[in-house]
Design an enzyme around this catalytic site. Structure first.
Site, PDB file in Angstrom:
ATOM      1  CD  GLU A  13      72.794  42.410  60.812  1.00  0.00           C
ATOM      2  OE1 GLU A  13      72.442  42.780  59.597  1.00  0.00           O
ATOM      3  OE2 GLU A  13      72.909  41.122  60.545  1.00  0.00           O
ATOM      4  N   GLY A  84      68.553  45.887  51.788  1.00  0.00           N
ATOM      5  CA  GLY A  84      68.603  46.953  51.026  1.00  0.00           C
ATOM      6  C   GLY A  84      67.062  47.226  50.601  1.00  0.00           C
ATOM      7  CG  MET A 179      73.910  39.032  50.532  1.00  0.00           C
ATOM      8  SD  MET A 179      75.541  39.587  50.350  1.00  0.00           S
ATOM      9  CE  MET A 179      76.368  38.113  50.115  1.00  0.00           C
ATOM     10  CD  GLU A 180      72.837  37.548  55.212  1.00  0.00           C
ATOM     11  OE1 GLU A 180      73.915  37.672  54.635  1.00  0.00           O
ATOM     12  OE2 GLU A 180      71.943  38.414  55.471  1.00  0.00           O
ATOM     13  CG  ASP A 203      71.656  49.870  51.205  1.00  0.00           C
ATOM     14  OD1 ASP A 203      71.690  49.654  50.109  1.00  0.00           O
ATOM     15  OD2 ASP A 203      71.551  48.964  52.118  1.00  0.00           O
TER      16      ASP A 203
END
Length: 235
Positions: A13, A84, A179-180, A203
């Site tokens: 990333e 996601g 998650m961040e 995804d």
């Protein structure tokens, strides 16, 4: 001179962003390897950029954001990465801009009492900066990428099955899950620094992590990174 801090959770990333910088130097401290360089804007100005991989999870993201704010005093902080998809109208490699960031697993009645909230008026969510959102929206339109400004949910677990997806949507109304992002927006808000969270969809939140970690995510990571570079050039 304007300074922008950029964080990603994974090497893929951040690599694209670092490769777009000029005069790159590396600062190694607090377990981070920060690529520090410059980039020329479309208007001929020069922007300082400090980009690093912060790792996965809320604590890693928060610690990285605070370190970059303390060390580089950025005028804004950008989180660039993958997520996601939870929105049936979006598809893989579309982009969700984090207009709103919400935690999955945090009681904001307590946590939200501290800046920018107050004991008698706790905040429930965090937001990307309006000007940065407008720059990102214009960049994505020019790049021909399907996108929305929506809700991103952040938590300390990998969402990978239908029951978890249903719970996340029910609890947060999110368009994407990761998650961040909320942690970065939270730390930025505490410090009064404008923030932007960018998520390319990798995804549909339906793949077990042991399978997902074998995926080649470079295409999706590069979508988010290319957007971050485009935004830098528009400053």
């Amino acid at each position: 001179m304007t300074t922008i801090a950029i964080i990603g959770a994974l090497d893929e990333e951040v690599a694209h962003i670092a490769s777009a910088l000029n005069d790159v130097e590396h600062d190694v401290a607090a377990s981070l390897d920060v690529s520090r360089g410059t980039i020329a804007t479309n208007g001929g100005a020069t922007v300082n950029v400090a980009a690093t991989v912060g790792g996965m999870g809320l604590v890693n993201a928060a610690a990285t954001a605070q370190r970059l704010i303390d060390a580089y005093r950025p005028d804004a902080i950008i989180f660039s990465g993958i997520a996601g998809n939870l929105n049936t109208h979006l598809h893989i490699n579309d982009v969700v801009l984090g207009g709103t960031l919400r935690y999955l697993d945090t009681d904001m009645r307590l946590v939200g009492q501290w800046t920018p909230g107050k004991p008698d008026a706790p905040v429930e969510e965090f937001h990307s900066d309006d000007r940065l959102l407008a720059l990102a929206d214009a960049a994505l339109a020019d790049m021909g990428i399907t996108h929305i400004t929506g809700i991103i949910a952040s938590g300390n677990y990998f969402v990978d099955d239908p029951k978890k997806v249903e719970q996340v949507i029910r609890d947060t109304g999110a368009d994407a899950v990761e998650m961040e992002g909320a942690a970065v927006a939270h730390v930025a808000a505490r410090n009064g620094v404008p923030a932007l969270v960018i998520r390319a969809l990798s995804d549909n939140a339906d793949t077990d992590y042991e399978v997902f970690k074998e995926f080649d995510i470079s295409e999706y990571a590069n979508t988010a990174a290319a957007l971050a570079v485009n935004i830098l050039k528009r400053l």
